[in-house]
Scaffold this motif. Structure first.
Motif, PDB file in Angstrom:
ATOM      1  N   ASP A 165       0.812  -1.235   0.000  1.00 24.52           N
ATOM      2  CA  ASP A 165       0.000   0.000   0.000  1.00 24.52           C
ATOM      3  C   ASP A 165       0.844   1.285   0.000  1.00 24.52           C
ATOM      4  OD1 ASP A 165       1.033  -0.088   2.559  1.00 24.52           O
ATOM      5  OD2 ASP A 165      -0.879   0.261   3.582  1.00 24.52           O
ATOM      6  N   ALA A 166       2.175   1.165  -0.153  1.00 21.94           N
ATOM      7  CA  ALA A 166       3.019   2.364  -0.067  1.00 21.94           C
ATOM      8  C   ALA A 166       2.879   3.245  -1.308  1.00 21.94           C
ATOM      9  CB  ALA A 166       4.480   1.957   0.106  1.00 21.94           C
ATOM     10  N   THR A 167       2.809   4.547  -1.066  1.00 19.65           N
ATOM     11  CA  THR A 167       2.879   5.513  -2.162  1.00 19.65           C
ATOM     12  C   THR A 167       3.933   6.548  -1.761  1.00 19.65           C
ATOM     13  OG1 THR A 167       1.160   6.858  -1.142  1.00 19.65           O
ATOM     14  CG2 THR A 167       0.443   5.309  -2.846  1.00 19.65           C
ATOM     15  N   PHE A 168       4.496   7.215  -2.739  1.00 17.35           N
ATOM     16  CA  PHE A 168       5.545   8.204  -2.461  1.00 17.35           C
ATOM     17  C   PHE A 168       5.148   9.577  -2.978  1.00 17.35           C
ATOM     18  CE2 PHE A 168       8.286   4.766  -1.353  1.00 17.35           C
ATOM     19  CZ  PHE A 168       9.346   5.329  -0.657  1.00 17.35           C
ATOM     20  N   SER A 169       5.538  10.611  -2.251  1.00 20.47           N
ATOM     21  CA  SER A 169       5.375  11.979  -2.787  1.00 20.47           C
ATOM     22  C   SER A 169       6.757  12.572  -3.039  1.00 20.47           C
ATOM     23  CB  SER A 169       4.558  12.841  -1.836  1.00 20.47           C
ATOM     24  OG  SER A 169       5.058  12.733  -0.554  1.00 20.47           O
ATOM     25  N   PRO A 170       6.824  13.520  -3.986  1.00 17.28           N
ATOM     26  CA  PRO A 170       8.123  14.122  -4.316  1.00 17.28           C
ATOM     27  C   PRO A 170       8.468  15.268  -3.358  1.00 17.28           C
ATOM     28  CG  PRO A 170       6.421  15.008  -5.730  1.00 17.28           C
ATOM     29  CD  PRO A 170       5.737  14.045  -4.802  1.00 17.28           C
ATOM     30  N   CYS A 264       7.160   8.682   2.002  1.00 17.22           N
ATOM     31  CA  CYS A 264       6.101   7.685   1.792  1.00 17.22           C
ATOM     32  C   CYS A 264       4.986   7.913   2.816  1.00 17.22           C
ATOM     33  CB  CYS A 264       6.683   6.275   1.922  1.00 17.22           C
ATOM     34  SG  CYS A 264       7.515   5.992   3.497  1.00 17.22           S
ATOM     35  N   ASN A 265       3.901   7.177   2.646  1.00 19.48           N
ATOM     36  CA  ASN A 265       2.825   7.209   3.653  1.00 19.48           C
ATOM     37  C   ASN A 265       3.173   6.238   4.785  1.00 19.48           C
ATOM     38  OD1 ASN A 265       2.519   5.179   1.583  1.00 19.48           O
ATOM     39  ND2 ASN A 265       0.674   4.547   2.651  1.00 19.48           N
ATOM     40  N   ARG A 266       2.393   6.269   5.844  1.00 19.89           N
ATOM     41  CA  ARG A 266       2.529   5.263   6.915  1.00 19.89           C
ATOM     42  C   ARG A 266       1.790   4.018   6.446  1.00 19.89           C
ATOM     43  NH1 ARG A 266       3.470   4.720  12.268  1.00 19.89           N
ATOM     44  NH2 ARG A 266       4.262   6.830  12.435  1.00 19.89           N
ATOM     45  N   SER A 267       2.455   2.868   6.445  1.00 20.30           N
ATOM     46  CA  SER A 267       1.817   1.660   5.916  1.00 20.30           C
ATOM     47  C   SER A 267       0.823   1.075   6.917  1.00 20.30           C
ATOM     48  CB  SER A 267       2.889   0.614   5.604  1.00 20.30           C
ATOM     49  OG  SER A 267       2.267  -0.592   5.235  1.00 20.30           O
ATOM     50  N   ASN A 268      -0.263   0.530   6.390  1.00 21.99           N
ATOM     51  CA  ASN A 268      -1.235  -0.161   7.247  1.00 21.99           C
ATOM     52  C   ASN A 268      -0.923  -1.645   7.364  1.00 21.99           C
ATOM     53  OD1 ASN A 268      -2.989   1.988   7.943  1.00 21.99           O
ATOM     54  ND2 ASN A 268      -3.661   2.022   5.797  1.00 21.99           N
ATOM     55  N   LEU A 269       0.099  -2.107   6.629  1.00 21.67           N
ATOM     56  CA  LEU A 269       0.437  -3.531   6.673  1.00 21.67           C
ATOM     57  C   LEU A 269       1.291  -3.819   7.914  1.00 21.67           C
ATOM     58  CD1 LEU A 269       1.278  -4.027   2.883  1.00 21.67           C
ATOM     59  CD2 LEU A 269      -0.919  -4.244   4.052  1.00 21.67           C
ATOM     60  N   LYS A 270       1.242  -5.053   8.364  1.00 21.61           N
ATOM     61  CA  LYS A 270       1.918  -5.379   9.639  1.00 21.61           C
ATOM     62  C   LYS A 270       3.415  -5.681   9.474  1.00 21.61           C
ATOM     63  CE  LYS A 270      -1.425  -5.529  12.857  1.00 21.61           C
ATOM     64  NZ  LYS A 270      -2.243  -4.579  12.152  1.00 21.61           N
ATOM     65  N   SER A 271       3.792  -6.259   8.309  1.00 16.51           N
ATOM     66  CA  SER A 271       5.169  -6.729   8.177  1.00 16.51           C
ATOM     67  C   SER A 271       6.156  -5.571   8.027  1.00 16.51           C
ATOM     68  CB  SER A 271       5.269  -7.652   6.958  1.00 16.51           C
ATOM     69  OG  SER A 271       6.602  -8.092   6.841  1.00 16.51           O
ATOM     70  N   LYS A 272       7.343  -5.728   8.613  1.00 15.39           N
ATOM     71  CA  LYS A 272       8.351  -4.652   8.549  1.00 15.39           C
ATOM     72  C   LYS A 272       9.186  -4.747   7.275  1.00 15.39           C
ATOM     73  CE  LYS A 272       8.634  -4.077  13.525  1.00 15.39           C
ATOM     74  NZ  LYS A 272       8.385  -5.216  14.382  1.00 15.39           N
ATOM     75  N   PHE A 273       9.035  -5.830   6.534  1.00 18.16           N
ATOM     76  CA  PHE A 273       9.703  -5.965   5.229  1.00 18.16           C
ATOM     77  C   PHE A 273       8.750  -6.699   4.304  1.00 18.16           C
ATOM     78  CE2 PHE A 273      10.996  -9.540   7.885  1.00 18.16           C
ATOM     79  CZ  PHE A 273      10.705 -10.633   7.072  1.00 18.16           C
ATOM     80  N   THR A 274       9.105  -6.770   3.016  1.00 18.52           N
ATOM     81  CA  THR A 274       8.207  -7.388   2.038  1.00 18.52           C
ATOM     82  C   THR A 274       8.890  -8.612   1.429  1.00 18.52           C
ATOM     83  OG1 THR A 274       7.232  -5.245   1.542  1.00 18.52           O
ATOM     84  CG2 THR A 274       6.950  -6.950  -0.137  1.00 18.52           C
ATOM     85  N   SER A 275       8.182  -9.739   1.424  1.00 20.64           N
ATOM     86  CA  SER A 275       8.694 -10.935   0.740  1.00 20.64           C
ATOM     87  C   SER A 275       8.155 -10.904  -0.688  1.00 20.64           C
ATOM     88  CB  SER A 275       8.208 -12.203   1.432  1.00 20.64           C
ATOM     89  OG  SER A 275       8.656 -12.210   2.758  1.00 20.64           O
ATOM     90  N   ILE A 276       9.043 -10.907  -1.655  1.00 22.37           N
ATOM     91  CA  ILE A 276       8.603 -10.848  -3.060  1.00 22.37           C
ATOM     92  C   ILE A 276       8.474 -12.274  -3.600  1.00 22.37           C
ATOM     93  CG2 ILE A 276       9.139  -9.946  -5.366  1.00 22.37           C
ATOM     94  CD1 ILE A 276      10.753  -7.710  -3.925  1.00 22.37           C
ATOM     95  N   ILE A 288       7.098   0.739   6.689  1.00 27.07           N
ATOM     96  CA  ILE A 288       6.596   1.155   8.012  1.00 27.07           C
ATOM     97  C   ILE A 288       6.063   2.598   7.960  1.00 27.07           C
ATOM     98  CG2 ILE A 288       7.153   1.388  10.470  1.00 27.07           C
ATOM     99  CD1 ILE A 288       9.477  -0.655   9.965  1.00 27.07           C
ATOM    100  N   SER A 289       6.975   3.567   7.833  1.00 24.77           N
ATOM    101  CA  SER A 289       6.572   4.989   7.837  1.00 24.77           C
ATOM    102  C   SER A 289       7.740   5.841   7.329  1.00 24.77           C
ATOM    103  CB  SER A 289       6.178   5.424   9.254  1.00 24.77           C
ATOM    104  OG  SER A 289       7.318   5.417  10.087  1.00 24.77           O
ATOM    105  N   PRO A 290       7.473   7.107   6.992  1.00 22.72           N
ATOM    106  CA  PRO A 290       8.511   7.929   6.325  1.00 22.72           C
ATOM    107  C   PRO A 290       9.561   8.484   7.270  1.00 22.72           C
ATOM    108  CG  PRO A 290       6.522   9.214   6.621  1.00 22.72           C
ATOM    109  CD  PRO A 290       6.216   7.843   7.149  1.00 22.72           C
TER     110      PRO A 290
END
Ligand SMILES: Cc1cc2nc3c(=O)[nH]c(=O)nc-3n(C[C@H](O)[C@H](O)[C@H](O)COP(=O)(O)OP(=O)(O)OC[C@H]3O[C@@H](n4cnc5c(N)ncnc54)[C@H](O)[C@@H]3O)c2cc1C
Length: 311
Positions: A165-170, A264-276, A288-290
């Motif tokens: 759910d992460a998005t980034f702003s410039p 980035c936004n603050r993520s609503n997901l629980k995991s601190k990293f992403t398994s691809i 996690i958060s910006p």
């Protein structure tokens, strides 16, 4: 040749370095970084006019682990204070840390411990053949791959779709020196007007250096002005500075940093990293958060997971 499994980490910012430090004793860890120095968004530049923080100027540390990491890196602990122009109030933030010689210097000493290959931009990952391609044409194999790039850049190089759910702003960041006799009361200002979100002085991090200032435009204005000429950006920056400083002074500009992926936004997901996939992972603040501390926690969390599970 090392008999240890080979882990490639892309990116030498806070999360990549924190992850590498948790792994390098158990694995053959190699870091590949596209730029010529350590730090990523902890970017500081020493120019003839002084030291400029174009990325994070300081960071907060709420966990003991990150506080200890910062103390080991000779960071200075202070009570942060900024003036919110919008509300007219002073905001105090506990447990702020700065680095005397620029935030990137928090990581500099790890150049000696870790194996970092600079000027290597990853452009593609062949997940089936476990090969990374770099912009130079070089290809490197891996057992495990970890991307510490912002999510949009991570998505560009992997074939597997990454659900997050992460998005980034410039952010447009403008470095300035102010000569003459400006009058101001605080060394950091927030919410200056609809265009400028932050104006911070270098006196935060080293009062012995010549004072420099960095203005950060809001995400909306940064997006709108991202492709404008330097002179147009400087005119807007000057309007914002003159909202704050009185007196007779001249502004000289030292650089404009155009961050396409800044916050980035603050993520609503629980995991601190992403398994691809089973052998590819992504870390970084966006899990996690910006914040710099979130980048650190993300990197360490994956390190602990991989050392705990050992191949
Ligand atoms: C203007 C600005 C102000 C900020 N202010 C604050 C603040 O006040 N407090 C705070 O806590 N945080 C702040 N932050 C956020 C903080 O800087 C980040 O949360 C943190 O530095 C992110 O670290 P990271 O390791 O996740 O990512 P990054 O630092 O972005 O690291 C990613 C690394 O990957 C490299 N890379 C990118 N593409 C490739 C590629 N294809 N191949 C190889 N390498 C690649 C990059 O060069 C970079 O070194 C700010 C950020 C910005 C931009």
């Amino acid at each position: 040749m090392s008999s240890k499994p080979k882990i490639i980490i892309l990116g030498a910012g806070m999360s990549g370095i924190a992850c590498a430090l948790s792994l390098y004793k158990d694995f053959d860890v190699q870091i590949y970084e596209k730029s010529r120095g350590i730090g990523g968004r902890l970017c500081a530049k020493r120019l003839p006019q002084g030291l400029f923080h174009f990325g994070a100027q300081f960071c907060t540390a709420h966990t003991m682990a990150f506080q200890n990491f910062l103390r080991d890196s000779d960071a200075i602990n202070f009570l942060g204070s900024s003036f919110d122009v919008n509300t007219g109030s002073i905001i105090e933030t506990k447990d702020c840390f700065v680095a005397r010689d620029g935030m990137h210097s928090l990581l500099k000493k790890y150049n000696e411990v870790l194996n970092i290959h600079y000027n290597h931009k990853a452009i593609d990952i062949d997940e089936k053949r476990k090969l990374i391609s770099f912009d130079s044409g070089q290809k490197v194999s891996y057992d495990i791959i970890i991307s510490s790039l912002p999510l949009p850049q991570t998505r560009e190089i992997f074939q597997t779709e990454i659900n997050h759910d992460a998005t980034f702003s410039p952010c447009l960041a403008v470095g300035m020196s102010i000569d003459g006799n400006p009058y101001y009361e605080h060394n950091a200002y927030k919410n200056i007007n609809k265009d400028a979100a932050w104006l911070g002085s270098s006196s935060f991090y080293n009062s012995k250096n010549k004072e420099t200032w960095v203005l950060q435009f809001s995400p909306k204005t940064s997006l709108a002005m991202m492709n404008d000429s330097d002179s147009r950006i400087q005119v807007s920056a000057e309007i914002s500075v003159r909202n704050i400083f009185n007196g007779n002074y001249e502004i000289t500009y030292s650089g404009i940093f155009r961050w396409k992926y800044a916050l980035c936004n603050r993520s609503n997901l629980k995991s601190k990293f992403t398994s691809i996939t089973d052998d590819s992972f992504a870390i970084g603040d966006w899990n996690i958060s910006p914040r710099v501390e979130s980048a650190y926690i993300s990197g360490v969390a994956l390190g602990e997971y991989l050392t705990g599970t050992k191949l």
